[in-house]
Scaffold this motif. Structure first.
Motif, PDB file in Angstrom:
ATOM      1  N   TYR A 190       7.581   0.241  -1.551  1.00  0.00           N
ATOM      2  CA  TYR A 190       8.659   0.298  -2.539  1.00  0.00           C
ATOM      3  C   TYR A 190       8.234  -0.214  -3.904  1.00  0.00           C
ATOM      4  N   LYS A 191       6.951  -0.537  -4.046  1.00  0.00           N
ATOM      5  CA  LYS A 191       6.373  -0.972  -5.329  1.00  0.00           C
ATOM      6  C   LYS A 191       7.112  -2.158  -5.936  1.00  0.00           C
ATOM      7  N   LYS A 206      12.303  -6.458  -8.839  1.00  0.00           N
ATOM      8  CA  LYS A 206      11.857  -5.552  -9.879  1.00  0.00           C
ATOM      9  C   LYS A 206      10.786  -4.660  -9.274  1.00  0.00           C
ATOM     10  N   ASN A 207      10.952  -3.346  -9.482  1.00  0.00           N
ATOM     11  CA  ASN A 207       9.927  -2.404  -9.054  1.00  0.00           C
ATOM     12  C   ASN A 207       9.726  -1.371 -10.156  1.00  0.00           C
ATOM     13  N   GLU A 208       8.991  -0.326  -9.871  1.00  0.00           N
ATOM     14  CA  GLU A 208       8.670   0.651 -10.903  1.00  0.00           C
ATOM     15  C   GLU A 208       9.905   1.370 -11.438  1.00  0.00           C
ATOM     16  N   GLU A 209      11.008   1.320 -10.722  1.00  0.00           N
ATOM     17  CA  GLU A 209      12.253   1.942 -11.175  1.00  0.00           C
ATOM     18  C   GLU A 209      13.109   0.994 -12.011  1.00  0.00           C
ATOM     19  N   GLY A 210      12.739  -0.282 -12.086  1.00  0.00           N
ATOM     20  CA  GLY A 210      13.500  -1.261 -12.852  1.00  0.00           C
ATOM     21  C   GLY A 210      13.994  -2.394 -11.981  1.00  0.00           C
ATOM     22  N   SER A 211      15.015  -3.078 -12.453  1.00  0.00           N
ATOM     23  CA  SER A 211      15.579  -4.216 -11.720  1.00  0.00           C
ATOM     24  C   SER A 211      16.701  -3.748 -10.807  1.00  0.00           C
ATOM     25  N   LYS A 212      16.780  -4.372  -9.660  1.00  0.00           N
ATOM     26  CA  LYS A 212      17.838  -4.059  -8.697  1.00  0.00           C
ATOM     27  C   LYS A 212      18.372  -5.366  -8.127  1.00  0.00           C
TER      28      LYS A 212
END
Length: 100
Positions: free
Chosen positions: A44-45, A63-69
């Protein structure tokens, strides 16, 4: 295609993280937490992950490559495994590895 949703992977990691934090000498818990942490990074990077308990909820931010969650889980659900271990410790004996 990923085997499970990110939310499910975070839930699994958090559940065992709570156990591992409470049972520092439990090698199985430590290894399982590392397994799920590695899965979050590789599949999930996830670059950063943190959690805190607020009232009766665990708040997880990552935080991953898609942003913060952010995810929220009921404490009762997350702490079920730890409570079971504490209720029946004889079923969860920590066998030390004999590595040389």
């Amino acid at each position: 295609m990923k085997m499970m949703k990110l939310q499910d992977a975070v839930y699994n990691w958090l559940t065992i993280k709570v156990v591992a934090d409470a049972r520092k000498d439990d090698e199985a818990a430590q290894e399982t937490e590392q397994f799920f942490a590695c899965m979050l990074k590789e599949d999930y990077k996830v670059e950063e992950i943190a959690f805190k308990k607020e009232n009766e909820m665990y708040m997880v931010t990552l935080k991953n490559e898609e942003g913060s969650k952010q995810f929220r889980f009921p404490a009762e659900l997350i702490e079920t495994m730890l409570e079971q271990i504490n209720r029946e410790p004889e079923k969860y004996v920590n066998y030390k590895s004999h590595r040389t």
